[in-house]
Design a protein around this motif. Structure first.
Motif, PDB file in Angstrom:
ATOM      1  N   ASN B  60       0.861  -1.391  -0.009  1.00 56.37           N
ATOM      2  CA  ASN B  60       0.091   0.000   0.236  1.00 56.37           C
ATOM      3  C   ASN B  60       0.988   1.348  -0.028  1.00 56.37           C
ATOM      4  N   GLY B  61       1.933   1.066  -0.544  1.00 54.43           N
ATOM      5  CA  GLY B  61       2.872   2.151  -0.877  1.00 54.43           C
ATOM      6  C   GLY B  61       3.441   2.975   0.597  1.00 54.43           C
ATOM      7  N   LEU B  62       3.328   2.284   1.778  1.00 48.16           N
ATOM      8  CA  LEU B  62       4.223   2.796   2.936  1.00 48.16           C
ATOM      9  C   LEU B  62       5.670   2.810   2.678  1.00 48.16           C
ATOM     10  N   ILE B  72      -0.425  -2.153  -8.167  1.00 45.75           N
ATOM     11  CA  ILE B  72      -1.566  -2.403  -7.307  1.00 45.75           C
ATOM     12  C   ILE B  72      -2.625  -2.214  -8.518  1.00 45.75           C
ATOM     13  N   SER B  73      -3.422  -3.118  -8.827  1.00 47.89           N
ATOM     14  CA  SER B  73      -4.540  -2.732 -10.126  1.00 47.89           C
ATOM     15  C   SER B  73      -3.772  -1.998 -11.224  1.00 47.89           C
ATOM     16  N   GLY B  74      -2.609  -2.363 -11.451  1.00 50.04           N
ATOM     17  CA  GLY B  74      -1.947  -1.714 -12.813  1.00 50.04           C
ATOM     18  C   GLY B  74      -1.098  -0.557 -12.347  1.00 50.04           C
ATOM     19  N   MET B  75      -1.315   0.083 -11.132  1.00 51.49           N
ATOM     20  CA  MET B  75      -0.906   1.548 -10.646  1.00 51.49           C
ATOM     21  C   MET B  75       0.423   1.166 -10.043  1.00 51.49           C
ATOM     22  N   ASP B  76       1.548   1.956 -10.502  1.00 50.65           N
ATOM     23  CA  ASP B  76       3.044   1.896  -9.856  1.00 50.65           C
ATOM     24  C   ASP B  76       2.809   2.716  -8.651  1.00 50.65           C
ATOM     25  N   THR B  77       3.344   1.894  -7.364  1.00 50.17           N
ATOM     26  CA  THR B  77       3.444   2.624  -6.216  1.00 50.17           C
ATOM     27  C   THR B  77       4.590   3.735  -6.170  1.00 50.17           C
ATOM     28  N   ARG B  78       5.225   3.662  -7.252  1.00 50.17           N
ATOM     29  CA  ARG B  78       6.149   4.801  -7.111  1.00 50.17           C
ATOM     30  C   ARG B  78       5.478   6.175  -7.998  1.00 50.17           C
ATOM     31  N   ASP B  79       4.527   6.099  -8.625  1.00 48.14           N
ATOM     32  CA  ASP B  79       3.977   7.246  -9.057  1.00 48.14           C
ATOM     33  C   ASP B  79       3.057   8.129  -8.085  1.00 48.14           C
ATOM     34  N   GLU B  80       3.597   9.228  -7.946  1.00 50.67           N
ATOM     35  CA  GLU B  80       3.082   9.907  -6.547  1.00 50.67           C
ATOM     36  C   GLU B  80       1.471  10.354  -6.849  1.00 50.67           C
ATOM     37  N   ASN B  81       1.302  10.537  -8.079  1.00 48.54           N
ATOM     38  CA  ASN B  81      -0.046  10.862  -8.723  1.00 48.54           C
ATOM     39  C   ASN B  81      -1.126   9.870  -8.295  1.00 48.54           C
ATOM     40  N   HIS B  82      -0.481   8.449  -7.829  1.00 48.64           N
ATOM     41  CA  HIS B  82      -1.496   7.634  -7.735  1.00 48.64           C
ATOM     42  C   HIS B  82      -1.686   6.941  -6.294  1.00 48.64           C
ATOM     43  N   ILE B  83      -0.776   7.525  -5.412  1.00 45.47           N
ATOM     44  CA  ILE B  83      -0.417   7.014  -3.929  1.00 45.47           C
ATOM     45  C   ILE B  83      -1.861   6.890  -3.184  1.00 45.47           C
ATOM     46  N   VAL B  86      -3.566   3.826  -4.777  1.00 38.82           N
ATOM     47  CA  VAL B  86      -3.281   2.784  -4.247  1.00 38.82           C
ATOM     48  C   VAL B  86      -3.388   2.260  -2.662  1.00 38.82           C
ATOM     49  N   ARG B  87      -3.389   3.486  -1.842  1.00 36.84           N
ATOM     50  CA  ARG B  87      -4.003   3.337  -0.599  1.00 36.84           C
ATOM     51  C   ARG B  87      -5.415   2.785  -0.510  1.00 36.84           C
ATOM     52  N   ARG B  88      -6.314   3.354  -1.276  1.00 32.59           N
ATOM     53  CA  ARG B  88      -7.908   3.051  -1.263  1.00 32.59           C
ATOM     54  C   ARG B  88      -7.729   1.678  -1.880  1.00 32.59           C
ATOM     55  N   THR B  89      -7.012   1.295  -2.675  1.00 33.99           N
ATOM     56  CA  THR B  89      -7.174  -0.321  -3.260  1.00 33.99           C
ATOM     57  C   THR B  89      -6.793  -1.072  -2.479  1.00 33.99           C
ATOM     58  N   ALA B  90      -5.632  -1.050  -1.603  1.00 31.55           N
ATOM     59  CA  ALA B  90      -5.268  -1.860  -0.883  1.00 31.55           C
ATOM     60  C   ALA B  90      -5.224  -1.345   0.752  1.00 31.55           C
TER      61      ALA B  90
END
Lengths: 282, 292
Positions: B60-62, B72-83, B86-90
């Motif tokens: 979950n990007g911690l 996570i669901s195709g989103m890269d945890t390194r991509d700050e726009n998606h953090i 990511v946390r909402r998904t996991a």
């Protein structure tokens, strides 16, 4: 030499709307060199009980005798009691604070007005007892593994040279091997140093393996006080209290129900294996 | 592609001295490749220090990969726009129930997550209702969390995560501090969520009995995946598990010991019923033939 509780009662919030019996007329006697398992679900009073044993909590009523002396008598040496009855709390590694392992273990004896030589020899002995050699002395306690940290914390209590060692869930959060290591060390202290052990645990499998005697607490009262073998016979009553027997007990009961004549009181894997093999003449 | 995907994942804990110079590098995850299917129940085993909690924090990007990728669901945890996505998904549930409850009343605690996400009030209450129902804690919604048992607190923590409607929930040793009843409560709740709500579950634990019902078991050691299979496949490899400082349930161990002694039992027996199903007819037959 013994610990004897007579009608030990502890009431939290006496006289308020939240008044609650944490201990209710608890009686028992623990002899020197016993290995006691203390079980009960969360809120059963076991943590309250162990805090009475070294005088951290004072009973609302009832008496507690250590080696025949009433610890509530006027002028009783509480500090002496606390060094004789060592208490290892849950997650004891949270109480490590010194810069290195050796200093941390020295902290307890340092407060006993001992000479520097005696302090160091006690720390060395204690670390040796928990299986940590000199290579650990100068390491920071915070860089050790979970099991190692816990052993440092136990060494800190052992350095006080207690006669009784009380451990509140010493294996919580450790992996299976770490659990076996800690319990193995405790067993060894019991066997080789003759320490009286009071172990609080939720693992019935561990209790079956290590304890000579089980004390079962429920709602502040002592429900059972017997050998693990005899206590686990009451597995249905244990379940009603939110506890359980080891898995093996259930297997043995089910086999007996099917008419397979194995002994009723088998509580470890080894015992069950041997009994089954005996049955078929292997 | 799965909901959680780790590709050549490497993570180093870097210790720096006072001048910010690198003093020590500790590789916690060392080239992990893992693909977890949506809706599955995956258990991760491994001894203390094997890298499993570090991996959970990656999901979950911690923590962000040192090398490699976590999707996570195709989103890269390194991509700050998606953090935040990511946390909402996991969603994550930790070991200590007392460290993750913040509300004074159960329903308030459960509503905290969606409130922070800017969910409209009406929708928050709906989610609180549903989440408490899903973990079987509706009767406690107006209670103070401080008065709950450990198992109940963990269920409230799970409801709090559920209220954020994650697709996946990661539980890092959620039962380590609970008594046997509390442990059962939490595991049953998680299994229900997986079965009924099709939430992907990633369960990290040291208790082998909790793993038996999983779809898949992954064993980690030294930051690598060393075993991967169904519980039956994994628990039939008793010796190997012990080498990784792990254990097997007592039922499995007894079956293994009896098999070693020559009894005709299947490999990797997981439950008492399986053991009895094979052992009872055999023993009866043996006893009968002895009698003749």
């Amino acid at each position: 030499m013994s610990i004897r509780a007579v009608n030990l009662t502890h009431i939290y919030g006496q006289g308020t709307a939240f008044e609650q019996y944490a201990l209710k007329n608890v009686n028992f006697e623990i002899q020197d060199g016993e290995f006691i398992g203390l079980i009960g679900h969360t809120g059963s009073g076991k943590s309250t009980l162990i805090q009475h044993l070294n005088g951290l909590l004072k009973a609302t009523s009832g008496e507690l005798y250590y080696n025949g002396e009433n610890i509530y008598a006027h002028g009783y040496d509480m500090k002496g009691l606390r060094s004789k009855v060592g208490l290892v709390f849950q997650y004891p590694e949270h109480q490590l604070f010194e810069a290195d392992v050796f200093s941390d273990v020295c902290f307890g004896p340092k407060n006993l007005n001992l000479s520097q030589g005696e302090i160091e020899s006690r720390a060395k002995e204690a670390l040796n007892l928990v299986g940590l050699d000199e290579s650990f002395y100068k390491q920071s306690p915070f860089e050790l593994s979970g099991g190692q940290k816990r052993r440092v914390a136990i060494a800190g209590v052992l350095a006080m040279k207690p006669d009784v060692l009380i451990l509140d869930e010493p294996t919580a959060g450790l992996d299976p091997k770490g659990r076996d290591e800690i319990l193995g060390q405790i067993e060894k202290l019991h066997r080789e140093q003759g320490l009286t052990i009071i172990l609080v645990s939720h693992s019935m499998e561990d209790m079956a393996r290590y304890a000579d005697r089980l004390i079962v607490m429920n709602k502040g009262e002592k429900m059972f006080d017997d050998t693990p073998r005899n206590v686990f016979r009451h597995y249905k009553e244990l379940e009603a209290m939110g506890l359980a027997a080891p898995q093996i007990t259930y297997i043995v009961q089910a086999l007996r129900k099917e008419g397979i004549p194995v002994e009723e009181d088998l509580i470890t894997v080894e015992e069950a294996r041997d009994a089954i093999l005996r049955l078929i003449g292997k | 592609m799965g909901i959680i995907k780790a590709v050549n994942l490497i993570f180093d804990y870097i210790k720096r001295d006072e001048e910010e110079q690198i003093e020590e590098v500790d590789r916690a995850i060392d080239g992990l490749n893992l693909d977890i299917q949506e809706g599955s129940f995956v258990a991760i085993l491994g001894h203390n220090g094997s890298g499993k909690s570090t991996f959970a924090k990656q999901v979950n990007g911690l923590l962000i990969p040192t090398e490699g990728t976590v999707l996570i669901s195709g989103m890269d945890t390194r991509d700050e726009n998606h953090i935040w996505d990511v946390r909402r998904t996991a969603g994550m549930v930790f070991q200590n129930p007392d460290n993750q409850i913040i509300g004074n009343v159960v329903e308030e605690d459960v509503g905290f997550g969606p409130e922070n996400m800017g969910v409209p009030t009406e929708e928050i209450w709906k989610r609180v209702d549903e989440s408490l129902e899903a973990v079987g804690m509706t009767a406690y919604r107006l209670k103070s969390p401080g008065k709950l048992s450990g198992g109940q607190k963990q269920r409230v923590a799970i409801a709090g995560v559920m209220a954020m409607k994650p697709k996946c929930i990661i539980l890092d040793e959620p039962t380590a501090m609970l008594d046997p009843n509390g442990r059962k409560e939490v595991i049953r709740t998680v299994q229900e969520l997986n079965r009924r709500e099709h939430i992907t579950v990633l369960l990290i634990t040291h208790y082998m009995e909790e793993v038996v019902g999983a779809d898949r078991v992954v064993v980690m050691d030294e930051g690598k995946m060393v075993m991967d299979g169904t519980p039956r496949e994994i628990f039939s490899r008793v010796k190997e598990l012990k080498e990784y400082r792990l254990d097997v349930p007592q039922v499995t161990e007894l079956a293994f010991e009896l098999r070693q002694a020559g009894l005709p039992l299947s490999k990797g027996i997981l439950t008492m019923y399986e053991l009895l199903g094979e052992l009872v007819p055999y023993l009866k037959e043996q006893i009968r033939s002895q009698g003749e």
